[in-house]
Scaffold this motif. Structure first.
Motif, PDB file in Angstrom:
ATOM      1  N   ASP A   1      -0.859   0.460  -3.166  1.00  0.00           N
ATOM      2  CA  ASP A   1      -0.755  -0.332  -4.387  1.00  0.00           C
ATOM      3  C   ASP A   1      -0.434  -1.798  -4.113  1.00  0.00           C
ATOM      4  N   SER A   2       0.807  -2.142  -3.788  1.00  0.00           N
ATOM      5  CA  SER A   2       1.176  -3.561  -3.749  1.00  0.00           C
ATOM      6  C   SER A   2       2.163  -3.898  -2.637  1.00  0.00           C
TER       7      SER A   2
ATOM      8  N   LYS B   1      -2.769  -7.495  -5.373  1.00  0.00           N
ATOM      9  CA  LYS B   1      -1.313  -7.397  -5.448  1.00  0.00           C
ATOM     10  C   LYS B   1      -0.624  -7.685  -4.127  1.00  0.00           C
ATOM     11  N   GLY B   2      -1.134  -8.596  -3.348  1.00  0.00           N
ATOM     12  CA  GLY B   2      -0.425  -9.090  -2.173  1.00  0.00           C
ATOM     13  C   GLY B   2      -0.440  -8.203  -0.953  1.00  0.00           C
ATOM     14  N   ALA B   3      -1.304  -8.510  -0.004  1.00  0.00           N
ATOM     15  CA  ALA B   3      -1.289  -7.788   1.265  1.00  0.00           C
ATOM     16  C   ALA B   3      -0.075  -8.212   2.094  1.00  0.00           C
TER      17      ALA B   3
ATOM     18  N   ASP C   1       3.556   3.089   6.193  1.00  0.00           N
ATOM     19  CA  ASP C   1       2.697   3.429   5.062  1.00  0.00           C
ATOM     20  C   ASP C   1       3.550   3.713   3.844  1.00  0.00           C
ATOM     21  N   ALA C   2       3.125   3.195   2.678  1.00  0.00           N
ATOM     22  CA  ALA C   2       3.850   3.434   1.427  1.00  0.00           C
ATOM     23  C   ALA C   2       2.921   3.174   0.247  1.00  0.00           C
TER      24      ALA C   2
ATOM     25  N   HIS D   1      -1.769  -9.241   9.188  1.00  0.00           N
ATOM     26  CA  HIS D   1      -2.508  -7.995   9.403  1.00  0.00           C
ATOM     27  C   HIS D   1      -1.966  -6.813   8.610  1.00  0.00           C
ATOM     28  N   ASN D   2      -1.430  -7.063   7.426  1.00  0.00           N
ATOM     29  CA  ASN D   2      -0.993  -5.996   6.529  1.00  0.00           C
ATOM     30  C   ASN D   2      -2.152  -5.675   5.583  1.00  0.00           C
ATOM     31  N   ILE D   3      -2.282  -4.412   5.193  1.00  0.00           N
ATOM     32  CA  ILE D   3      -3.454  -3.969   4.440  1.00  0.00           C
ATOM     33  C   ILE D   3      -3.036  -3.255   3.163  1.00  0.00           C
TER      34      ILE D   3
END
Length: 100
Positions: free
Chosen positions: A56-57, A84-86, A25-26, A76-78
Motif C-alpha cells: 500500500d504505502s 503513496k510514496g515508495a 515486507d508490509a 530502492h524501496n518498492i
C-alpha cells in the motif's frame, strides 16, 4: 501487517540512529510505520532504508508525525499501489531532510 522494521503507535519518543532497514515486507511502512493520534515528532539519523516492499504505502517510511531525517539514504524501496510514496509517505506533519 504494518511496519516491517518498526511499528510505532502511542506518541512516545522515537529516535533512530545508525540503523539499516532493508528487505522488509508490509502493507504500509516497510521500514518504519509511525501512526498515532498524538504522534510526536521523531528523528532518523545516519540510517539506511533500502529494498523494503509494501502493498500500500510508504515502502521506506510511512508516518502521520513530523520527522527530521539527517544523513540518511532512502533508495530502492518498492510499493505495489498508486502514488503513496515508495520512499516516504507523509500522511500528516512535516518532513525535514538534511544531507539525505
Amino acid at each position: 501487517v504494518n511496519g516491517g522494521g518498526i511499528q510505532m503507535a502511542g506518541g512516545n519518543k522515537l529516535e533512530i540512529v545508525r540503523t539499516t532497514f532493508s528487505n522488509n515486507d508490509a502493507v504500509s511502512g516497510g521500514g518504519v510505520n509511525v501512526v498515532s493520534p498524538s504522534a510526536s515528532p521523531f528523528t532518523i539519523t545516519n540510517s539506511t532504508f533500502s529494498g523494503n516492499h509494501v502493498t500500500d504505502s510508504g515502502a521506506g517510511i510511512n508516518t502521520n508525525a513530523s520527522v527530521v531525517i539527517t544523513n540518511t539514504t532512502i533508495a530502492h524501496n518498492i510499493k505495489d499501489s498508486g502514488n503513496k510514496g515508495a520512499g516516504i509517505n507523509l500522511v500528516g506533519g512535516t518532513v525535514t531532510l538534511k544531507n539525505t
